[in-house]
Write a protein that holds these residues in place. Structure first.
Motif, PDB file in Angstrom:
ATOM      1  N   PRO A 131       0.831  -1.212   0.000  1.00  0.00           N
ATOM      2  CA  PRO A 131       0.000   0.000   0.000  1.00  0.00           C
ATOM      3  C   PRO A 131       0.861   1.256   0.000  1.00  0.00           C
ATOM      4  CG  PRO A 131       0.030  -0.994   2.181  1.00  0.00           C
ATOM      5  CD  PRO A 131       0.731  -1.959   1.258  1.00  0.00           C
ATOM      6  N   PRO A 132       0.313   2.369  -0.467  1.00  0.00           N
ATOM      7  CA  PRO A 132       1.069   3.620  -0.485  1.00  0.00           C
ATOM      8  C   PRO A 132       1.278   4.168   0.921  1.00  0.00           C
ATOM      9  CG  PRO A 132      -1.195   4.012  -1.115  1.00  0.00           C
ATOM     10  CD  PRO A 132      -1.040   2.519  -1.029  1.00  0.00           C
ATOM     11  N   LEU A 133       2.274   5.013   1.043  1.00  0.00           N
ATOM     12  CA  LEU A 133       2.492   5.704   2.306  1.00  0.00           C
ATOM     13  C   LEU A 133       1.356   6.679   2.568  1.00  0.00           C
ATOM     14  CD1 LEU A 133       6.312   6.464   1.964  1.00  0.00           C
ATOM     15  CD2 LEU A 133       5.279   5.156   3.838  1.00  0.00           C
ATOM     16  N   ASP A 134       1.019   6.841   3.823  1.00  0.00           N
ATOM     17  CA  ASP A 134       0.020   7.808   4.266  1.00  0.00           C
ATOM     18  C   ASP A 134       0.776   8.941   4.957  1.00  0.00           C
ATOM     19  OD1 ASP A 134      -1.903   9.306   5.555  1.00  0.00           O
ATOM     20  OD2 ASP A 134      -3.054   7.576   6.252  1.00  0.00           O
ATOM     21  N   ALA A 135       0.964  10.043   4.237  1.00  0.00           N
ATOM     22  CA  ALA A 135       1.773  11.142   4.771  1.00  0.00           C
ATOM     23  C   ALA A 135       1.212  11.664   6.084  1.00  0.00           C
ATOM     24  CB  ALA A 135       1.862  12.265   3.742  1.00  0.00           C
ATOM     25  N   ALA A 136      -0.102  11.737   6.197  1.00  0.00           N
ATOM     26  CA  ALA A 136      -0.723  12.247   7.431  1.00  0.00           C
ATOM     27  C   ALA A 136      -0.395  11.347   8.613  1.00  0.00           C
ATOM     28  CB  ALA A 136      -2.234  12.368   7.247  1.00  0.00           C
TER      29      ALA A 136
END
Length: 267
Positions: free
Chosen positions: A4-9
């Motif tokens: 899965p992509p990184l979640d910057a928040a």
């Protein structure tokens, strides 16, 4: 294994903002090199102290001496941070990659239940497999250091660009959440950088922790330097400049990270 992509928040939470350890954190889908991007921002006159840049994929990732490193998208934590080193003498900047390695070791122990060690000057290893690499570079003439980190998370043996590489997935770790890993690494790294600045170099805890986690100190090593010069002996200590001190039996040779080409165990 899903990537899965990184979640910057999620990575920023409690770490980025006024009064918090980091000033800015950005995630990009693809770039050549996160280190190169931060160095370009320095060259353009930007203050990158406290800035963090993560990339889902680096198409021109690099290590020391221009060595290239490629991994599939979202298989790594590819991250660079900016550090203003004005309050610390340049002679002590060599401790930053060593402190970064310890931050990674502490983060892995805390959230991944993985026991890792540090190989001088810039590798994090588990069972002789390279789990992470670190590259520090100085931005222009100013007192700015860019610390780059690549941590293999879901990289497979078939995908690894180097047979010596390993990853958390290859080690059987259940922790492959890059948000949790990046958050904890940044938390640990901020603490190490703060202590380094406060002590204007290596503080007693850094020295003790490096001794404890080192896979180099106390061992017989062969250091290859430019010009195919070799130093063979016992790795005794790391000095106040972050240089490795090697006892050859006749003298003690101080080797800096910028000078060494390869460091291997000598049997």
């Amino acid at each position: 294994m899903p990537r899965p992509p990184l979640d910057a928040a999620a990575v920023r939470d409690g770490l980025v903002g006024p009064g918090l350890p980091w000033r800015q954190l950005d995630v990009v889908e693809e770039t050549g090199s996160t280190n190169a991007d931060l160095l370009a921002r320095v060259a353009a006159g930007e203050d990158i102290d406290g800035c963090v840049l993560l990339a889902e994929y680096q198409n021109a990732g690099r290590g020391r001496h221009g060595r290239h490193w490629l991994a599939p998208p979202r298989a790594q934590i590819a991250m660079s941070v900016g550090v203003n080193g004005a309050s610390v003498a340049r002679s002590a900047w060599g401790w930053l990659p060593l402190a970064t390695g310890l931050a990674v070791v502490d983060a892995l122990a805390a959230v991944a239940d993985v026991t890792a060690g540090v190989k001088w000057p810039n590798d994090v290893l588990v069972n002789d497999g390279k789990l992470a690499g670190i590259l520090t570079e100085v931005g222009g003439a100013g007192p700015v250091i860019v610390i780059g980190l690549g941590l293999n998370v879901t990289l497979t043996a078939d995908e690894a660009p180097d047979p010596a590489a390993t990853s958390l997935a290859m080690l059987g770790s259940s922790m492959t959440d890059r948000n949790t890993l990046a958050h904890r690494i940044l938390r640990e790294l901020a603490g190490r950088i703060d202590a380094w600045r406060t002590a204007a170099g290596a503080d007693p805890a850094l020295l003790a922790d490096y001794q404890r986690h080192s896979l180099t100190l106390g061992r017989r090593v062969k250091a290859t330097l430019p010009g195919d010069r070799e130093v063979l002996g016992i790795a005794q200590a790391v000095d106040e400049m972050g240089r490795l001190l090697v006892d050859t039996g006749g003298q003690t040779v101080a080797i800096s990270a910028g000078d060494i080409t390869h460091l291997r165990a000598a049997h």
